[in-house]
Design an enzyme around this catalytic site. Structure first.
Site, PDB file in Angstrom:
ATOM      1  N   ASP A  61      -6.133  -4.590 -10.076  1.00 20.53           N
ATOM      2  CA  ASP A  61      -6.362  -5.541  -9.058  1.00 20.53           C
ATOM      3  C   ASP A  61      -5.918  -6.666  -9.285  1.00 20.53           C
ATOM      4  O   ASP A  61      -6.546  -7.630 -10.265  1.00 20.53           O
ATOM      5  CB  ASP A  61      -8.005  -5.468  -8.693  1.00 20.53           C
ATOM      6  CG  ASP A  61      -8.150  -6.342  -7.390  1.00 20.53           C
ATOM      7  OD1 ASP A  61      -7.480  -5.717  -6.181  1.00 20.53           O
ATOM      8  OD2 ASP A  61      -8.532  -7.199  -7.222  1.00 20.53           O
ATOM      9  N   THR A  94      -3.095  -8.614  -3.112  1.00 21.43           N
ATOM     10  CA  THR A  94      -2.941  -9.999  -3.766  1.00 21.43           C
ATOM     11  C   THR A  94      -1.958  -9.701  -4.922  1.00 21.43           C
ATOM     12  O   THR A  94      -1.277 -10.773  -4.923  1.00 21.43           O
ATOM     13  CB  THR A  94      -4.376  -9.677  -4.805  1.00 21.43           C
ATOM     14  OG1 THR A  94      -4.449  -8.692  -5.378  1.00 21.43           O
ATOM     15  CG2 THR A  94      -5.466  -9.901  -3.755  1.00 21.43           C
ATOM     16  N   THR A  95      -1.614  -8.406  -5.288  1.00 19.18           N
ATOM     17  CA  THR A  95      -0.405  -8.481  -6.130  1.00 19.18           C
ATOM     18  C   THR A  95       0.985  -8.895  -5.493  1.00 19.18           C
ATOM     19  O   THR A  95       1.790  -9.435  -6.033  1.00 19.18           O
ATOM     20  CB  THR A  95      -0.410  -7.120  -6.979  1.00 19.18           C
ATOM     21  OG1 THR A  95      -1.424  -6.829  -7.417  1.00 19.18           O
ATOM     22  CG2 THR A  95       0.564  -7.248  -8.159  1.00 19.18           C
ATOM     23  N   ASP A 386     -11.508  -2.766  -1.744  1.00 22.17           N
ATOM     24  CA  ASP A 386     -10.040  -2.864  -1.044  1.00 22.17           C
ATOM     25  C   ASP A 386      -9.849  -2.032   0.285  1.00 22.17           C
ATOM     26  O   ASP A 386      -9.289  -2.424   1.339  1.00 22.17           O
ATOM     27  CB  ASP A 386      -8.925  -2.636  -1.947  1.00 22.17           C
ATOM     28  CG  ASP A 386      -8.788  -4.121  -2.911  1.00 22.17           C
ATOM     29  OD1 ASP A 386      -9.466  -4.887  -2.817  1.00 22.17           O
ATOM     30  OD2 ASP A 386      -7.621  -3.617  -3.614  1.00 22.17           O
TER      31      ASP A 386
HETATM   32  P1  ADP Z   1      -1.524  -5.176  -3.925  1.00 26.15           P
HETATM   33  O1  ADP Z   1      -2.516  -5.936  -4.872  1.00 26.15           O
HETATM   34  O2  ADP Z   1      -0.416  -5.900  -3.471  1.00 26.15           O
HETATM   35  O3  ADP Z   1      -2.183  -4.287  -2.793  1.00 26.15           O
HETATM   36  P2  ADP Z   1      -0.952  -2.821  -5.249  1.00 26.15           P
HETATM   37  O4  ADP Z   1      -0.998  -2.251  -6.697  1.00 26.15           O
HETATM   38  O5  ADP Z   1      -2.089  -1.960  -4.168  1.00 26.15           O
HETATM   39  O6  ADP Z   1      -0.595  -3.939  -4.953  1.00 26.15           O
HETATM   40  O7  ADP Z   1       0.129  -2.097  -4.467  1.00 26.15           O
HETATM   41  C1  ADP Z   1       0.442  -2.082  -2.943  1.00 26.15           C
HETATM   42  C2  ADP Z   1       1.780  -1.447  -2.715  1.00 26.15           C
HETATM   43  O8  ADP Z   1       1.966  -0.145  -3.158  1.00 26.15           O
HETATM   44  C3  ADP Z   1       2.180  -1.657  -1.319  1.00 26.15           C
HETATM   45  O9  ADP Z   1       3.409  -2.238  -0.865  1.00 26.15           O
HETATM   46  C4  ADP Z   1       1.969   0.021  -0.664  1.00 26.15           C
HETATM   47  O10 ADP Z   1       2.728   0.356   0.666  1.00 26.15           O
HETATM   48  C5  ADP Z   1       2.599   0.692  -2.082  1.00 26.15           C
HETATM   49  N1  ADP Z   1       2.164   2.006  -1.889  1.00 26.15           N
HETATM   50  C6  ADP Z   1       0.936   2.720  -1.811  1.00 26.15           C
HETATM   51  N2  ADP Z   1       0.997   4.025  -2.197  1.00 26.15           N
HETATM   52  C7  ADP Z   1       2.143   4.396  -2.296  1.00 26.15           C
HETATM   53  C8  ADP Z   1       3.135   5.618  -2.728  1.00 26.15           C
HETATM   54  N3  ADP Z   1       2.353   6.732  -2.826  1.00 26.15           N
HETATM   55  N4  ADP Z   1       4.188   5.329  -2.964  1.00 26.15           N
HETATM   56  C9  ADP Z   1       4.935   4.168  -2.926  1.00 26.15           C
HETATM   57  N5  ADP Z   1       4.256   2.910  -2.449  1.00 26.15           N
HETATM   58  C10 ADP Z   1       2.994   2.949  -2.350  1.00 26.15           C
HETATM   59 MG    MG Z   2      -3.565  -2.915  -2.851  1.00 25.27          MG
END
Ligand code: ADP
Ligand code: MG
Length: 520
Positions: A61, A94-95, A386
């Site tokens: 996270d 957040t990332t 989240d």
């Molecule tokens: P954040 O802190 O920004 O939410 P995450 O590590 O949760 O970072 O990653 C979020 C990103 O991952 C989003 O752009 C979302 O669309 C993408 N995402 C989620 N599931 C998948 C998947 N199965 N394949 C590709 N991208 C995905």
């Molecule tokens: Mg996320």
């Protein structure tokens, strides 16, 4: 004036100016965003953070990582604030926000190297931000937000968060049930959904409880472990002998006097249970301690009592049952009491948990989260929180967009297109913004094990054909270009909007600084 330099700052002050100040700030900001880059997306890696006291956190996270890291540089701290703002506003992304802010800074540095004035960069970024926000609005999916769709939103935010792929869909299901439970015409009361963690058991044992859970254990063996149609008092007063205010010393001269003194004390201790029984209370929730003797009287009166209850739990119980918190038992009135369908104690492993279910005042629900170890449970709790936030954002703040980089690629293209119509050097800054947005799909490609350049090229090609429906889908151990809507990868539009806004704000704020004056 004689040309003598005038010193207005103390000798200990450190001052950096001009390009030096800019470079140092930009590097610091970039370093922070670089630190979370590898965690972006479902195949992002986790980080293990160890504090100076040896506490270990394992997480994916962004906000947690940045908060736990001991970041001192003021410009770096601003990136941390981007993540915090993102967490507060929408609860996810957040990332994304931190990575975008870092890339905007990196591009700003190149522009500064090419002698583009900071003000021009700020103006260009602001113009680009508006184009980007507009593009996001245009990408909001029009289909109805059904439970199925919301489950996909919840799942997209949880994948890669250590929930384990098997349990993710079950958890997503419960997240949606919980949010639906607290939703009405006015919107979602997100605060009415609580998460309670407990180690032991597998994460598939996570359940949704229609009420509030507390760690408190019943005070006395003779208390009932289940009360139906409970009348509840939430109390912030210590149950015990009141400390005398003046330091009085009694000299007891006879047995009668001693008995009288003891009787007086006993009456005082009995008063708590008497007052509560008279008011019709069957369950007492106290944030303070309850001494043994008043506890025994409470048990005699058939009252189930909990002491030293967590303040936050007591507040939730009060709000769910309609009780007002009371700091003087003797003055308790009907209006102070709350009601619930049941209050019961359930045993989990070695410990008890108290469940206050069916409160009369609010539809509070609690997700009881189980997991093998504390680290697993903690990460699960963050993932659930989240997921609850994204489902709320989807319902309350303007729908969902395709995830997996599909939205970002359209946004970058739109900004690049519109840059052409912008005059002067500002155009360079708008183009730089578009390039910066590309970092998001590029990083997703990288983290899913694709070649980042090929991934981005393939994504652009697919996007030519199906604009807004081409993403980098993580499947199994690798990634491939596919349709995020079909694959069920959906993010709230609000997460994307907030990321663009907060990242732009931080990057422009940092780029504008050309003088750092630091007191020792
Ligand atoms: P954040 O802190 O920004 O939410 P995450 O590590 O949760 O970072 O990653 C979020 C990103 O991952 C989003 O752009 C979302 O669309 C993408 N995402 C989620 N599931 C998948 C998947 N199965 N394949 C590709 N991208 C995905
Ligand atoms: Mg996320």
């Amino acid at each position: 004036m004689g040309g003598r330099p005038m010193f207005i700052l103390s000798e200990d002050t450190e001052r950096t100016q001009g390009r030096d100040a800019q470079s140092s700030n930009i590097s610091a900001g970039k370093a922070v965003s670089e630190a979370v880059r590898t965690t972006l997306g479902p195949r992002g890696m986790d980080k293990m953070l160890v504090t100076d006291t040896g506490d270990v956190t394992i997480t994916n996270d962004g906000a947690t990582i940045l908060n736990t890291m001991d970041i001192e540089h003021p410009a770096a701290q601003m990136i941390v604030e981007v993540a915090e703002a993102q967490e507060d506003e929408v609860g996810d992304g957040t990332t994304t926000a931190a990575v975008l802010a870092g890339e905007l800074l990196s591009k700003a540095e190149s522009l500064l190297d090419d002698d583009v004035h900071p003000t021009t960069i700020v103006e260009g970024y602001a113009a680009a931000r508006d184009i980007a926000l507009d593009a996001i609005d245009g990408l909001v999916r029009e289909e109805e937000l059904t439970d199925d769709l919301l489950r996909q939103v919840a799942e997209s935010s949880m994948t890669g968060k250590g929930t384990g792929d098997v349990t993710t869909d079950k958890l997503a299901d419960e997240v949606v049930r919980a949010i639906r439970h607290v939703e009405d015409e006015a919107g979602v009361s997100r605060d009415e959904v609580r998460v309670h963690t407990r180690t032991g058991g597998s994460s598939s044992a996570t359940e949704l409880v229609p009420g509030v859970i507390s760690d408190a254990e019943p005070l006395h063996d003779n208390m009932p472990l289940e009360v139906a149609d409970a009348t509840i008092a939430v109390i912030d007063e210590k149950f015990g002998v009141r400390e005398t205010e003046i330091d009085a010393e009694y000299s007891v001269e006879s047995v009668e006097q001693l008995t009288a003194a003891m009787d007086a004390e006993d009456r005082e201790l009995r008063e708590y249970a008497d007052a509560l029984a008279e008011a019709g209370v069957d369950v007492v929730v106290s944030t303070d301690s309850i001494d043994d003797r008043p506890a025994a009287y409470l048990a005699d009166a058939g009252i189930l009592a909990f002491e030293s209850v967590d303040d936050d739990e007591a507040a939730a119980i009060a709000s769910a049952t309609g009780a007002s918190r009371t700091s003087k038992v003797a003055d308790i009135e009907d209006a102070d009491l709350g009601a619930a369908e049941t209050v019961r104690v359930r045993t989990f492993g070695d410990d008890d948990l108290a469940f206050v279910e069916g409160g009369q005042a609010a539809e509070t629900v609690t997700m009881l989260v189980r997991g093998g170890t504390e680290h697993v449970v903690d990460e699960l709790e963050r993932a659930l929180s989240d997921a609850l936030d994204v489902v709320t954002a989807a319902l309350d703040s303007g729908g969902v967009v395709a995830g997996a980089g599909a939205t970002e690629i359209v946004v970058a293209d739109r900004v690049r297109e519109e840059a052409a119509s912008i005059q002067g050097r500002k155009q360079l800054a708008v183009e730089a913004f578009a390039d910066a947005v590309d970092v998001l799909p590029r990083t997703l490609a990288e983290n899913t094990g694709m070649d980042p350049i090929d991934g981005l090229v393939d994504l652009r090609a697919a996007n030519e054909e199906r604009a807004g429906r081409a993403g980098l889908i993580a499947t199994g151990q690798h990634g491939e270009v596919g349709d995020p809507v079909e694959a069920g990868v959906l993010d709230p539009a609000a997460v994307k909007r907030e990321a663009v806004e907060s990242a732009t704000e931080a990057a422009t704020m940092i780029a504008r600084i050309d003088d750092v004056i630091a007191a020792e």
